[in-house]
Write an enzyme that holds these catalytic residues in place. Structure first.
Site, PDB file in Angstrom:
ATOM      1  N   GLY A   7       0.798  -1.225   0.000  1.00  0.00           N
ATOM      2  CA  GLY A   7       0.000   0.000   0.000  1.00  0.00           C
ATOM      3  C   GLY A   7       0.825   1.266   0.000  1.00  0.00           C
ATOM      4  O   GLY A   7       1.933   1.312  -0.528  1.00  0.00           O
ATOM      5  N   SER A   8       0.263   2.280   0.683  1.00  0.00           N
ATOM      6  CA  SER A   8       0.731   3.648   0.494  1.00  0.00           C
ATOM      7  C   SER A   8       2.174   3.919   0.932  1.00  0.00           C
ATOM      8  O   SER A   8       2.706   4.969   0.610  1.00  0.00           O
ATOM      9  CB  SER A   8      -0.190   4.606   1.241  1.00  0.00           C
ATOM     10  OG  SER A   8      -1.488   4.457   0.747  1.00  0.00           O
TER      11      SER A   8
END
Lengths: 571, 119
Positions: A284-285
């Site tokens: 993810g981020s």
């Protein structure tokens, strides 16, 4: 002959020849006899000396010890070398243990011996032991790896048919604290996992301890916080790592659930699986750190550059949305601190998939990581790499890598831009390999500012530790279940770096399938789950290492970024 | 004894020397054997002591593992790990206001709140 020669040389002695010769022979006999008597007297004296006078001096313990099989340090029979942490604290050692066997031919009183053994070892069955003792076989195992105290008590039975064989056993004083990195050995002392496996040759051929980069104090602090997080959010597992961002030394590394290396026969597959190095996840981020760094490297644009995140990106039937949607035009610091997928995807689009992939590869994110243990995963990239892959990869979807590699990549980004190669074994020789520059000093500085503002103003506010200028980035990804993203099963993580003005430590914690609690309003995102754990870990590191806190805005790296941020009213 | 007249002094001396040398050799070889035995017993003792030290050191490390120390400290001590606040308020201020520690004759220790590691 000498005698004849003498006779010839001394003609004057020939007078009275016969009697002289007889006297001579007699005299010699007497002399010889005298010498022999003297020598035998000496021997007799010596015999008395040895048997009577010196007998008391010999250590009675030694005589018993001589009877048990001694295994001195012959070459080829070396004790497997110890493993120690960076401060010399013992992580693994080899101890001698005795194993009890019986030579049933010499058992004098089987019943009494069996009863006495049952008293010492309650888990031995009397009937079975008696059967063994009466079997008449010359070698039967009774009990493996007994303690010195038990050995003494067996000796006190005084049964001649009971004997011991010395063997060695690997012992881990810290138990499972760094189990996945340290590993374990088989009963015949062959490394089967972790450092024990990858350095099996060194450990079995040397006596000098092997020094690891781990610090048990930090290892304990990290494990405690990760375990607390797993418990609080009822996660199925978690991984964590503390890395020196300048040297790549792994100061602590943990994967939960873990195992007790003394009892590896009962270790389940889930326990032995290292989420830190064997698990390749879409993380993810946190990948936005690498994507934004790639953007700065390839586009010489200021922080004030804006991206329109008011509308989702729609491409090939796929929609890219923001989780913390601002629905407006964002500057780069705003994209980063609000973790805007749309903004990051636009940045990635502007530099192109090839450059983005190259940058990830340079950071070591896309190749299996060689760092000291063999249990590592192979990261996955979309094949073929389409345009949509560039967009999703920019915020950490579609690309998998291991938590350890993320920590190493972040270290490279923040340390001034030189490649960090994680390692677990400390070498005495200075590292003379030239630094490999992956990104420029100025990009690294910008990234430090951005990471700082995520914690001071953005999604990572729960990672803040007063006085320590923590920077970092959240990451929340959905796991793929049966080929589609499942929004109930998340990988929530946070990478923290401190102190941000001159980074020294990177802390990455990843939690596998956390469940939101009342306290987190049901959220199970990186900012709610992993960031507080990172904050607690950082506070522990500071306390353990004695790093004095620094207060005041002078130390806040990100203060000059605030001009690019539209601050919300409530802050 | 007249019988000994036949033997010249030189021969006697040679025999005496041989006997002496033999005695000395026997004595020396006995001494060597004795020394070897002492050596072997000392070596065995050293090996035993080393094994004991290994066991004791392992036990020491086991009892000093951070997890256990933390558990015991929480139970028995009124101390908590330093937080940023306590570090700034007490330790740093204290370091400034405390009278100087009298210098020990043996070694002057720098003021440090960092726990020293036992090697």
């Amino acid at each position: 002959m000498i005698f004849i020669r003498r006779l010839r040389q001394n003609p004057s002695r020939l007078k009275g020849e016969k009697s002289t010769a007889l006297d001579l022979a007699r005299g010699r006999l007497a002399l010889m006899g005298g010498v022999f008597i003297l020598v035998y007297l000496l021997l007799a004296l010596r015999a008395v000396d040895l048997t009577v006078v010196q007998a008391k001096k010999i250590d009675p313990d030694l005589r018993i010890a001589d009877r048990t099989t001694q295994s001195p340090n012959k070459p080829g029979n070396l004790m497997r070398a110890d493993i120690i942490d960076r401060n010399g604290v013992m992580l693994a050692t080899t101890l001698k243990t005795a194993s009890l066997f019986a030579d049933a031919r010499f058992i004098a009183e089987p019943k009494a011996a069996a009863a006495a053994l049952k008293k010492i070892f309650p888990d031995l069955a009397y009937g079975e032991t008696l059967q063994k003792l009466q079997s008449g076989k010359s070698f039967i195992w009774l009990k493996r790896n007994i303690t010195p105290d038990e050995q003494k008590r067996v000796l006190e039975i005084g049964e001649p048919g009971l004997a011991f064989e010395e063997s060695t056993k690997r012992f881990y004083p810290q138990e499972g604290m760094a189990g996945h990195l340290l590993g374990y050995t088989s009963v015949d002392n062959q490394g089967l996992y972790g450092i024990e496996r990858s350095f099996n040759g060194y450990l079995s051929e040397h006596t000098e301890p092997l020094r690891l980069s781990i610090d048990v104090r930090l290892q304990h602090a990290l494990r405690r916080e990760v375990a607390a997080t797993v418990k609080e959010f009822k996660a199925i597992g978690a991984a964590g790592v503390i890395m020196d961002v300048n040297t790549g030394e792994i100061l602590a590394g943990v994967s939960l659930p873990d195992f007790n290396p003394h009892d590896f026969s009962i270790v389940t597959e889930d326990q032995s699986f290292s989420r830190l190095t064997q698990g390749a996840y879409e993380l993810g981020s946190v990948f936005k750190i690498f994507s934004v760094a790639a953007f700065f490297e390839n586009r010489d644009l200021p922080m004030s550059t804006t991206f329109d995140a008011s509308e989702p990106i729609r491409i090939g039937g796929f929609t890219i949305n923001d989780f913390h949607a601002e629905k407006r035009v964002l500057t780069i610091p705003e994209v980063f601190m609000h973790s805007s997928n749309i903004g990051t995807a636009m940045m990635a689009q502007s530099i192109g998939g090839v450059k983005l992939q190259e940058f990830y590869t340079d950071l070591g994110l896309l190749d299996p990581m060689a760092f000291g243990v063999k249990e590592v995963a192979r990261p996955q990239v979309p094949n073929p790499w389409r345009e949509i892959s560039t967009l999703t990869a920019s915020y950490g979807h579609g690309v998998t890598t291991t938590p350890l590699q993320v920590a190493a990549g972040v270290s490279t980004v923040v340390n001034g831009g030189t490649l960090v190669k994680p390692h677990l074994v400390l070498s005495d020789e200075p590292d003379n390999t030239p630094d490999i520059r992956v990104l420029s000093e100025s990009t690294s500085h910008k990234m430090r500012q951005l990471l700082r503002i995520v914690v001071s103003e953005g999604t990572g506010s729960k990672a803040a530790v007063k006085g320590y200028n923590v920077g970092g980035k959240t990451g929340t990804a959905e796991k793929i279940v049966n080929g589609r993203y499942d929004n109930k099963k998340k990988i929530s993580s946070f990478v923290g770096v401190f102190p941000m003005d001159a980074p020294k430590y990177a802390v990455y914690i990843m939690v596998d399938e956390p469940i939101g609690t009342k306290r987190t309003w049901g959220y199970a995102t990186g900012g709610w789950v992993a960031a507080p754990a990172v904050a607690r870990t950082i506070a522990s590191i500071a306390a353990i290492e004695g790093i004095p806190p620094q207060f005041g805005p002078d130390h806040d790296l990100a203060s000059n970024l605030k001009q690019y941020i539209k601050l919300e009213e409530k802050r | 004894m007249s019988a000994l007249k036949g033997i010249r002094l030189r021969t006697f001396v040679i025999f005496a020397c041989a006997a002496l040398a033999g005695t000395a050799l026997l004595h020396t070889s006995q001494r060597v054997q004795e020394a070897e035995e002492t050596l072997a017993s000392l070596e065995a003792e050293i090996a035993r002591e080393q094994d004991t030290m290994r066991v004791l050191r392992a036990e020491w490390e086991y009892l000093n593992r951070p997890e256990r120390l933390e558990r015991l400290a929480t139970k028995f001590l009124d101390l908590v790990p330093p937080s940023p606040d306590t570090m700034s308020d007490t330790l740093i201020d204290e370091a400034a206001t405390l009278p100087e520690k009298p210098v020990d004759n043996d070694q002057a220790q720098p003021a440090s709140y960092e726990a020293e590691d036992t090697q």
